[in-house]
Design a protein around this motif. Sequence first.
Motif, PDB file in Angstrom:
ATOM      1  N   VAL A   1      43.150  45.070  42.153  1.00 11.11           N
ATOM      2  CA  VAL A   1      44.318  45.064  42.611  1.00 11.11           C
ATOM      3  C   VAL A   1      43.595  44.621  43.851  1.00 11.11           C
ATOM      4  N   VAL A   2      44.402  44.193  45.077  1.00 16.19           N
ATOM      5  CA  VAL A   2      43.760  43.958  45.852  1.00 16.19           C
ATOM      6  C   VAL A   2      43.400  45.826  46.986  1.00 16.19           C
ATOM      7  N   PHE A   3      41.827  45.932  47.018  1.00 11.86           N
ATOM      8  CA  PHE A   3      42.058  46.374  47.988  1.00 11.86           C
ATOM      9  C   PHE A   3      42.990  47.110  49.558  1.00 11.86           C
TER      10      PHE A   3
ATOM     11  N   ALA B   1      50.606  51.076  46.734  1.00 15.05           N
ATOM     12  CA  ALA B   1      49.813  50.134  47.792  1.00 15.05           C
ATOM     13  C   ALA B   1      48.858  48.914  47.647  1.00 15.05           C
ATOM     14  N   CYS B   2      47.317  49.904  46.248  1.00 13.11           N
ATOM     15  CA  CYS B   2      46.850  48.749  46.481  1.00 13.11           C
ATOM     16  C   CYS B   2      47.331  46.823  44.929  1.00 13.11           C
ATOM     17  N   VAL B   3      48.556  47.834  44.430  1.00 12.71           N
ATOM     18  CA  VAL B   3      49.538  46.840  43.644  1.00 12.71           C
ATOM     19  C   VAL B   3      50.064  46.025  43.677  1.00 12.71           C
ATOM     20  N   ALA B   4      51.064  46.230  45.418  1.00 19.75           N
ATOM     21  CA  ALA B   4      52.276  45.485  46.372  1.00 19.75           C
ATOM     22  C   ALA B   4      51.534  44.799  47.204  1.00 19.75           C
ATOM     23  N   ALA B   5      49.505  45.172  47.450  1.00 15.26           N
ATOM     24  CA  ALA B   5      49.125  44.298  48.051  1.00 15.26           C
ATOM     25  C   ALA B   5      48.258  43.252  47.543  1.00 15.26           C
TER      26      ALA B   5
END
Length: 375
Positions: free
Chosen positions: A44-46, A108-112
């Motif tokens: 993911v993106v944090f 939020a992390c997966v959508a980012a």
Amino acid sequence: MTQTPPAADDVAHWTDVYFQRTRAIVEKFGDLPVTYAVFMRRPVVFAPRLALDWLRSVAAERGFTPDIQLNYEETKWVGAGEPMMWITGPFSQMAELETLFLMKLGPACVAAYNAYMMCAGLPKVAFLAMDARHCAGTEMAEIMAYAASVGSARARRRDGAVGFIGNATDATAHYFGRDKGLGTMPHALIGYAGSTVRAAEMYNETFPGQPMTVLVDYFGREVTDALSVCRRFPDMAAAGDLSLRIDTPGGRFLEGLDPPTSYAVLDRHAPDAIRGYRDESEQRHLIGAGVSAAAIHYLREQLDAAGFTKVKIVASSGFSPEKCRVMADAGAPIDVVGTGSYLPDKWSETYATTDIVEYDGVKRVKVGREFLLRR
């Protein structure tokens, strides 16, 4: 607009019952500080800010301050299974907060991550977040807008991408450095006006002097209506203040195209894109119905041939990370992508997880999760 954190009673009401019972047991037999490790099962993106803001706010309401050790900065890549952070606080208070905290973190992390992959895949294209209508309520809409801004920031820093330049609602525009949302007209306005040109006239009369984006797929005459709008507003077209948005549904081809002509268009503009192996979904993005790479190239051809070289093309409809990658392979001449598709395709991938890894400073975790221990 930050969501108002629920009161203490609301937290207990929305958390898992076994956490309520855990709190009661701990309060009866003796409280102690515990440390939670937080992780996800996929890269993911944090994007932790909203979750952490909520946690700190509710903790303050409950009379304690959690000790939060972040292992990554916002926008950083986090591998599957890697502890994102460790959080220490009194077990009696922390137990009830876990469920709601994870609700705000994982999606939020997966959508980012998805937003980053889209922006990095089409680095020269601007993106507009149109996620709100795909969300289950305003809290989710805020999480998704925030996530898009985080993924976009990573793409700008690492890949020199344009990224997300704004979104469709005023409430979350601040995540993109704006006071207001962006957008001009929905399909409903075209239906109300009775013609694409008339809808453009109405918009221009109501908002004079503003750049304008006009939908051209309502009547299935994308090319015809696009050229008609350009001829009606030649000054805007010449100044680069006119954009045309195609949102052609997947049940039909853009005006003037079918499978053979779509192949021909790509053979003229991106022959390598269609000569290698492509799976079914990639083929659909290239030469299929709806907003394909061939459709975008074809519309650009028609506009340029008519002398409207400065008119921009806005593309929407199913722009997932995969579709963005295929569009990049085909060199599709897109100026702006309007998308809500960075929302996770598989909601099960958004599940963040915590395990307690220390009880009053003593390291202890269930077998198989030793990788979460602090070293």
